[in-house]
Design an enzyme around this catalytic site. Structure first.
Site, PDB file in Angstrom:
ATOM      1  N   HIS A 196       0.862  -1.242   0.044  1.00 28.09           N
ATOM      2  CA  HIS A 196       0.325  -0.029  -0.052  1.00 28.09           C
ATOM      3  C   HIS A 196       0.617   1.149  -0.026  1.00 28.09           C
ATOM      4  O   HIS A 196       0.219   2.406  -0.307  1.00 28.09           O
ATOM      5  CB  HIS A 196      -1.040  -0.017   1.264  1.00 28.09           C
ATOM      6  CG  HIS A 196      -0.387   0.501   2.385  1.00 28.09           C
ATOM      7  ND1 HIS A 196       0.358  -0.416   3.051  1.00 28.09           N
ATOM      8  CD2 HIS A 196      -0.281   1.535   3.169  1.00 28.09           C
ATOM      9  CE1 HIS A 196       0.893  -0.074   4.340  1.00 28.09           C
ATOM     10  NE2 HIS A 196       0.487   1.056   4.194  1.00 28.09           N
TER      11      HIS A 196
HETATM   12  C1  UD1 Z   1      -2.107   5.169   6.072  1.00 28.57           C
HETATM   13  C2  UD1 Z   1      -1.109   5.958   6.832  1.00 28.57           C
HETATM   14  C3  UD1 Z   1       0.091   4.772   6.506  1.00 28.57           C
HETATM   15  C4  UD1 Z   1      -0.451   3.379   7.179  1.00 28.57           C
HETATM   16  C5  UD1 Z   1      -1.884   2.926   6.113  1.00 28.57           C
HETATM   17  C6  UD1 Z   1      -2.456   1.872   6.944  1.00 28.57           C
HETATM   18  C7  UD1 Z   1      -0.675   8.243   6.485  1.00 28.57           C
HETATM   19  C8  UD1 Z   1       0.260   9.257   5.916  1.00 28.57           C
HETATM   20  N1  UD1 Z   1      -0.480   7.187   6.083  1.00 28.57           N
HETATM   21  O1  UD1 Z   1      -1.743   5.207   4.512  1.00 28.57           O
HETATM   22  O2  UD1 Z   1       0.988   5.062   7.528  1.00 28.57           O
HETATM   23  O3  UD1 Z   1       0.494   2.457   6.935  1.00 28.57           O
HETATM   24  O4  UD1 Z   1      -2.713   4.302   6.609  1.00 28.57           O
HETATM   25  O5  UD1 Z   1      -3.120   1.202   5.960  1.00 28.57           O
HETATM   26  O6  UD1 Z   1      -1.228   8.582   7.694  1.00 28.57           O
HETATM   27  N2  UD1 Z   1      -9.118   4.709   1.166  1.00 28.57           N
HETATM   28  C9  UD1 Z   1     -10.510   4.190   1.048  1.00 28.57           C
HETATM   29  N3  UD1 Z   1     -10.961   3.816   2.190  1.00 28.57           N
HETATM   30  C10 UD1 Z   1     -10.589   3.955   3.422  1.00 28.57           C
HETATM   31  C11 UD1 Z   1      -9.245   4.623   3.493  1.00 28.57           C
HETATM   32  C12 UD1 Z   1      -8.599   4.847   2.563  1.00 28.57           C
HETATM   33  O7  UD1 Z   1     -10.682   4.074  -0.249  1.00 28.57           O
HETATM   34  O8  UD1 Z   1     -11.225   3.585   4.430  1.00 28.57           O
HETATM   35  C13 UD1 Z   1      -8.225   5.195  -0.051  1.00 28.57           C
HETATM   36  C14 UD1 Z   1      -8.635   6.595  -0.376  1.00 28.57           C
HETATM   37  O9  UD1 Z   1      -8.491   6.738  -1.827  1.00 28.57           O
HETATM   38  C15 UD1 Z   1      -7.270   7.234   0.026  1.00 28.57           C
HETATM   39  C16 UD1 Z   1      -6.159   6.111  -0.016  1.00 28.57           C
HETATM   40  O10 UD1 Z   1      -6.897   5.139   0.075  1.00 28.57           O
HETATM   41  O11 UD1 Z   1      -6.833   8.250  -0.593  1.00 28.57           O
HETATM   42  C17 UD1 Z   1      -5.077   6.387   0.850  1.00 28.57           C
HETATM   43  O12 UD1 Z   1      -5.558   6.520   2.320  1.00 28.57           O
HETATM   44  P1  UD1 Z   1      -4.425   7.117   3.307  1.00 28.57           P
HETATM   45  O13 UD1 Z   1      -5.358   7.226   4.697  1.00 28.57           O
HETATM   46  O14 UD1 Z   1      -4.358   8.702   2.957  1.00 28.57           O
HETATM   47  O15 UD1 Z   1      -3.142   6.482   3.281  1.00 28.57           O
HETATM   48  P2  UD1 Z   1      -2.881   5.122   3.491  1.00 28.57           P
HETATM   49  O16 UD1 Z   1      -2.230   4.493   2.427  1.00 28.57           O
HETATM   50  O17 UD1 Z   1      -4.085   4.125   3.857  1.00 28.57           O
END
Ligand code: UD1
Length: 345
Positions: A196
């Site tokens: 991820h």
């Molecule tokens: C975040 C954390 C990372 C952690 C990871 C665990 C930061 C900077 N990063 O990364 O340290 O290892 O969580 O999973 O805080 N999305 C969905 N549904 C959700 C959540 C996210 O569709 O419930 C999608 C969205 O398109 C979003 C993308 O995933 O933009 C990334 O989510 P985000 O929380 O920004 O970062 P992670 O890659 O999950």
């Protein structure tokens, strides 16, 4: 004593469970869920499966650019902290939710207690590295998982309020094993993979290269797909049908994820937490990164870093004669040690 814990992303729900249990009948714990993760299988499933209390505050911040996401959290956390006036704020790990809580609490002169302090990848391009460094520097108490983490803090001049308690995620792995909560699957040979990080998933040629490498392994790969990875595969026209050797499944709950891991023939990941979980469950791990903050897992080759050239992926997964240190990252009692320390005032 009133403590507010701030959670928001999947690994934080996992870390919060042992802390919540350790707080029972000992201190007044309230929880703010920022809503950084919001899909059912990225959030609610953990609360249900582990029997955790519903958060007292649900902020529904959702996904956005880092500045917007962190700022939205800060505005709402500030209002709650002004109203609740807690004696301390607990933050976990290194996500944007961690940083938002730490900045707001420290500016209100509320002591910040950082669980999983002192980790460093020394790669400032990772948002998590920025989040951890800044959080550590405004924290009153820094709970570290290892000597190396405590030494990292010392090098940055942080020596007061540092407590080496072990890793809170180990508390939960031990709890799950002792209570025999892991599920059994039909015997099948497979590798387990999770991916991820932006540097593995945001660039189409990189993502294609990693998926092609997994697709070329001699055993099937079971791959719970993170929403970021799924969205990018769609955007880059990387159809799952092209990868016949990979079984894509939806993101897994905590116990199901560990169950898949323990029955696998090895893990391929870029997650932080899963490098440790693989170690504690005595599974070989190949980490698709150039560095790790969990450096102790590399000793003895139990975990190995691979990034540019993945042609030796399978050779690494098949390495044998590994020996495991049962005491890596503490004795599984970090949460109680943390609560004892918080209550010592
Ligand atoms: C975040 C954390 C990372 C952690 C990871 C665990 C930061 C900077 N990063 O990364 O340290 O290892 O969580 O999973 O805080 N999305 C969905 N549904 C959700 C959540 C996210 O569709 O419930 C999608 C969205 O398109 C979003 C993308 O995933 O933009 C990334 O989510 P985000 O929380 O920004 O970062 P992670 O890659 O999950």
């Amino acid at each position: 004593m009133k403590i507010i814990a701030i959670i928001g992303a999947r690994p934080q729900f996992i870390k919060h469970f042992p802390f919540e249990k350790a707080c029972e009948d000992r201190l007044n714990l309230k929880t703010i869920h920022t809503g950084q993760h919001y899909d059912e299988n990225m959030s609610a499933v953990f609360f249900k499966q582990l029997g955790m209390r519903k958060p007292d505050y649900m902020l529904n911040v959702g996904s956005d650019n880092h500045g917007v996401q962190t700022a939205k959290m800060m505005v709402q956390i500030e209002e709650i902290l002004l109203e609740e006036k807690p004696n301390g704020v607990v933050v976990y790990g290194d996500t944007n939710s961690t940083l938002a809580g730490a900045i707001v609490a420290s500016k209100l002169h509320i002591p910040v207690f950082h669980i999983e302090a002192g980790l460093r990848s020394f790669n400032k391009k990772m948002p998590e590295e920025v989040n951890r460094v800044l959080t550590d520097h405004v924290s009153s108490r820094l709970f570290t998982p290892s000597k190396i983490a405590s030494a990292n803090l010392e090098k940055e001049g942080l020596v007061e309020g540092v407590y080496e308690v072990g890793d809170i995620m180990k508390d939960l792995v031990i709890y799950v094993e002792e209570n025999k909560l892991l599920k059994s699957f039909k015997a099948e040979n497979y590798y387990y993979a999770t991916l991820h990080r932006p540097y593995n998933t945001d660039d189409s040629s990189r993502l294609r290269y990693v998926l092609d490498s997994l697709n070329g392994l001699s055993k099937k790969v079971i791959f719970p797909i993170h929403p970021r990875t799924k969205n990018n595969m769609n955007a880059f026209d990387l159809n799952i049908e092209k990868f016949k050797n990979i079984e894509f499944i939806s993101p897994q709950s905590y116990i199901d994820n560990l169950s898949y891991l323990i029955h696998s023939d090895g893990l391929i990941t870029d997650s932080g937490g899963m490098q440790k979980e693989a170690y504690w469950l005595n599974k070989k791990c190949v980490t698709l990164r150039t560095e790790t903050e969990w450096v102790e897992t590399l000793i003895g080759g139990n975990n190995i870093l691979l990034f540019e050239d993945l042609s030796c992926l399978e050779k690494e997964l098949l390495k044998v004669n590994l020996s495991w240190d049962n005491n890596l990252y503490g004795d599984g009692n970090a949460s109680n040690k943390i609560v004892n320390e918080i209550l010592r005032d």
